[in-house]
Write a protein that holds these residues in place. Structure first.
Motif, PDB file in Angstrom:
ATOM      1  N   TYR A   1      51.764 -67.239  11.578  1.00 53.01           N
ATOM      2  CA  TYR A   1      52.118 -67.960  10.345  1.00 53.01           C
ATOM      3  C   TYR A   1      51.899 -69.459  10.548  1.00 53.01           C
ATOM      4  CZ  TYR A   1      54.495 -63.715   8.690  1.00 53.01           C
ATOM      5  OH  TYR A   1      54.785 -62.447   8.299  1.00 53.01           O
TER       6      TYR A   1
ATOM      7  N   LYS B   1      61.332 -60.866   6.979  1.00 54.24           N
ATOM      8  CA  LYS B   1      61.266 -61.918   7.996  1.00 54.24           C
ATOM      9  C   LYS B   1      60.444 -63.107   7.492  1.00 54.24           C
ATOM     10  CE  LYS B   1      59.459 -61.548  12.207  1.00 54.24           C
ATOM     11  NZ  LYS B   1      58.753 -60.839  13.310  1.00 54.24           N
TER      12      LYS B   1
ATOM     13  N   LEU C   1      47.878 -60.596   3.197  1.00 50.58           N
ATOM     14  CA  LEU C   1      47.623 -59.389   3.993  1.00 50.58           C
ATOM     15  C   LEU C   1      47.859 -58.141   3.140  1.00 50.58           C
ATOM     16  CD1 LEU C   1      46.940 -58.317   6.879  1.00 50.58           C
ATOM     17  CD2 LEU C   1      49.399 -58.218   7.289  1.00 50.58           C
TER      18      LEU C   1
ATOM     19  N   LEU D   1      51.739 -63.838   4.085  1.00 49.82           N
ATOM     20  CA  LEU D   1      51.839 -62.386   4.278  1.00 49.82           C
ATOM     21  C   LEU D   1      51.370 -61.617   3.045  1.00 49.82           C
ATOM     22  CD1 LEU D   1      52.519 -60.362   6.441  1.00 49.82           C
ATOM     23  CD2 LEU D   1      54.808 -60.167   5.484  1.00 49.82           C
TER      24      LEU D   1
ATOM     25  N   TYR E   1      52.872 -48.474   8.830  1.00 50.74           N
ATOM     26  CA  TYR E   1      52.412 -49.829   8.504  1.00 50.74           C
ATOM     27  C   TYR E   1      53.184 -50.375   7.304  1.00 50.74           C
ATOM     28  CZ  TYR E   1      49.434 -53.527   6.590  1.00 50.74           C
ATOM     29  OH  TYR E   1      48.973 -54.719   6.067  1.00 50.74           O
TER      30      TYR E   1
ATOM     31  N   THR F   1      48.796 -55.245  13.505  1.00 44.54           N
ATOM     32  CA  THR F   1      49.888 -55.949  12.837  1.00 44.54           C
ATOM     33  C   THR F   1      51.218 -55.803  13.572  1.00 44.54           C
ATOM     34  OG1 THR F   1      50.199 -54.012  11.408  1.00 44.54           O
ATOM     35  CG2 THR F   1      48.869 -55.817  10.537  1.00 44.54           C
ATOM     36  N   SER F   2      51.193 -55.151  14.737  1.00 43.16           N
ATOM     37  CA  SER F   2      52.471 -54.962  15.434  1.00 43.16           C
ATOM     38  C   SER F   2      52.962 -56.204  16.204  1.00 43.16           C
ATOM     39  CB  SER F   2      52.423 -53.730  16.354  1.00 43.16           C
ATOM     40  OG  SER F   2      51.441 -53.920  17.334  1.00 43.16           O
ATOM     41  N   PRO F   3      52.087 -57.121  16.672  1.00 41.20           N
ATOM     42  CA  PRO F   3      52.622 -58.314  17.347  1.00 41.20           C
ATOM     43  C   PRO F   3      53.478 -59.175  16.417  1.00 41.20           C
ATOM     44  CG  PRO F   3      50.267 -58.106  17.774  1.00 41.20           C
ATOM     45  CD  PRO F   3      50.611 -57.117  16.697  1.00 41.20           C
ATOM     46  N   ASP F   4      54.332 -59.964  16.995  1.00 40.85           N
ATOM     47  CA  ASP F   4      55.166 -60.882  16.216  1.00 40.85           C
ATOM     48  C   ASP F   4      54.271 -61.902  15.506  1.00 40.85           C
ATOM     49  OD1 ASP F   4      58.273 -61.856  16.189  1.00 40.85           O
ATOM     50  OD2 ASP F   4      56.863 -63.504  15.933  1.00 40.85           O
ATOM     51  N   PHE F   5      54.519 -62.119  14.227  1.00 40.90           N
ATOM     52  CA  PHE F   5      53.648 -62.979  13.428  1.00 40.90           C
ATOM     53  C   PHE F   5      54.055 -64.463  13.428  1.00 40.90           C
ATOM     54  CE2 PHE F   5      51.600 -59.824  10.134  1.00 40.90           C
ATOM     55  CZ  PHE F   5      50.937 -59.200  11.178  1.00 40.90           C
TER      56      PHE F   5
ATOM     57  N   GLY G   1      58.697 -56.832   7.966  1.00 37.41           N
ATOM     58  CA  GLY G   1      58.052 -58.103   8.293  1.00 37.41           C
ATOM     59  C   GLY G   1      58.121 -59.086   7.142  1.00 37.41           C
TER      60      GLY G   1
ATOM     61  N   ALA H   1      56.687 -51.279   8.307  1.00 37.80           N
ATOM     62  CA  ALA H   1      56.663 -52.518   9.101  1.00 37.80           C
ATOM     63  C   ALA H   1      56.389 -53.713   8.197  1.00 37.80           C
ATOM     64  CB  ALA H   1      55.604 -52.421  10.198  1.00 37.80           C
ATOM     65  N   TYR H   2      55.550 -53.505   7.185  1.00 39.83           N
ATOM     66  CA  TYR H   2      55.265 -54.592   6.245  1.00 39.83           C
ATOM     67  C   TYR H   2      56.541 -55.022   5.528  1.00 39.83           C
ATOM     68  CZ  TYR H   2      53.231 -57.630   2.857  1.00 39.83           C
ATOM     69  OH  TYR H   2      52.950 -58.759   2.126  1.00 39.83           O
TER      70      TYR H   2
END
Ligand code: PHE
Ligand code: CO
Length: 284
Positions: free
Chosen positions: A259, A162, A175, A172, A152, A251-255, A159, A155-156
């Motif tokens: 946003y 991004k 989160l 973000l 996680y 939290t794995s799907p595209d955000f 992400g 990935a954070y």
């Protein structure tokens, strides 16, 4: 009060710490000249928290704590880092203090967790305005021995780089605040803390798990991204997860779309309730 009002980037003051010794990626050598008082202070901070963990800290945190090694003096980060590398492929690196967003996210994306190398002063024993080595090491590092949590965090970081590109850092960062710093997890008969801001604060550890006051709602990503927080008071709202696996899945799907939705909706005051909130019933 929370131990750490500033996570990253939101500080209005110049951060404390000597940045002249930092490399380009903001990492530095860990100080090797802690005084006997500083070592003893670290041990006392650990002792105070250890006495409060039972029934309040998540099982994952308690299970991983022995990996930090002794609590009797400030650890050498290289030693803990080697153990962490063997467990989940993460490393810990020393930094002089708070660092800017992009270097911070870049370290996380590369499975490196930055740990501030100075320790709070005696006068700051109960409250320090910037994260110190006790908060960073004791509060954050045990969770990184858990693979779903470590995934996680990686990935954070990716992400967040991004999010930076699409101007969604504010969304973000909420989160980050409500999971990594102030997250709660469901447990038999109630909730337990896994957020570092809670686990390094004696007052908030009790408040978050045992007080009837705050909202405790099941984590919903957009709801979380819309929720403002106060940095110098106990949280009025906590977001609750089922498990680190669930956090990783949620939290794995595209955000990108999330946003857009979070930015289009109103920002919610720290203690507000929404019709769709799934409250975790308080069971002291
Ligand atoms: N899934 C997010 C995205 O696509 C990235 C992310 C993962 C953000 C985990 C935070 C935590 O943007
Ligand atoms: Co922190």
């Amino acid at each position: 009060m929370a131990v750490e009002p500033v996570v990253y980037g939101s500080s209005k003051r110049p951060p404390r710490g000597d940045y002249a010794r930092a490399h380009e990626d903001y990492t530095c050598e860990q100080n090797s000249e802690y005084s006997a008082e500083e070592h003893a202070r670290y041990a006392r901070l650990c002792e105070r928290q250890l006495a409060l963990l039972d029934g309040r800290a998540s099982d994952e945190f308690v299970a991983a704590l022995p990996h930090l090694g002794h609590h009797s003096k400030i650890p050498r980060l290289e030693t803990t880092s080697k153990r962490l590398m063997d467990a989940t492929g993460w490393q810990i690196v020393a930094v002089p203090g708070l660092i800017p967003e992009v270097p911070f996210f870049t370290l996380l994306a590369n499975k490196k967790f930055p740990v501030t190398d100075w320790i709070r002063k005696e006068s700051e024993f109960d409250y320090v305005v910037e994260p110190d080595i006790f908060h960073d090491l004791f509060g954050h590092v045990p969770q990184l021995f858990n693979q779903p949590y470590a995934d996680y965090m990686e990935a954070y970081g990716k992400g967040a780089l991004k999010a930076h590109a699409v101007d969604a850092c504010e969304q973000l960062s909420r989160l980050y605040w409500f999971t990594i710093e102030f997250g709660l997890m469901k447990a038999k008969g109630g909730v337990r803390a896994y957020g570092a801001g809670i686990l390094s604060s004696p007052g908030e550890l009790r408040h978050s798990v045992q007080s009837a006051q705050p909202n405790r709602i099941m984590l919903d990503i957009v709801r979380c991204m819309r929720t403002s927080y106060e940095i110098d008071a106990y949280q009025q709202t906590y977001f609750v997860i089922e498990s680190f696996e669930q956090l990783r899945e949620l939290t794995s799907p595209d955000f990108t779309e999330l946003y857009v939705a979070a930015k289009a909706a109103d920002v919610l005051p720290a203690g507000s309730s929404l019709a769709g909130d799934r409250h975790v019933m308080f069971a002291p």
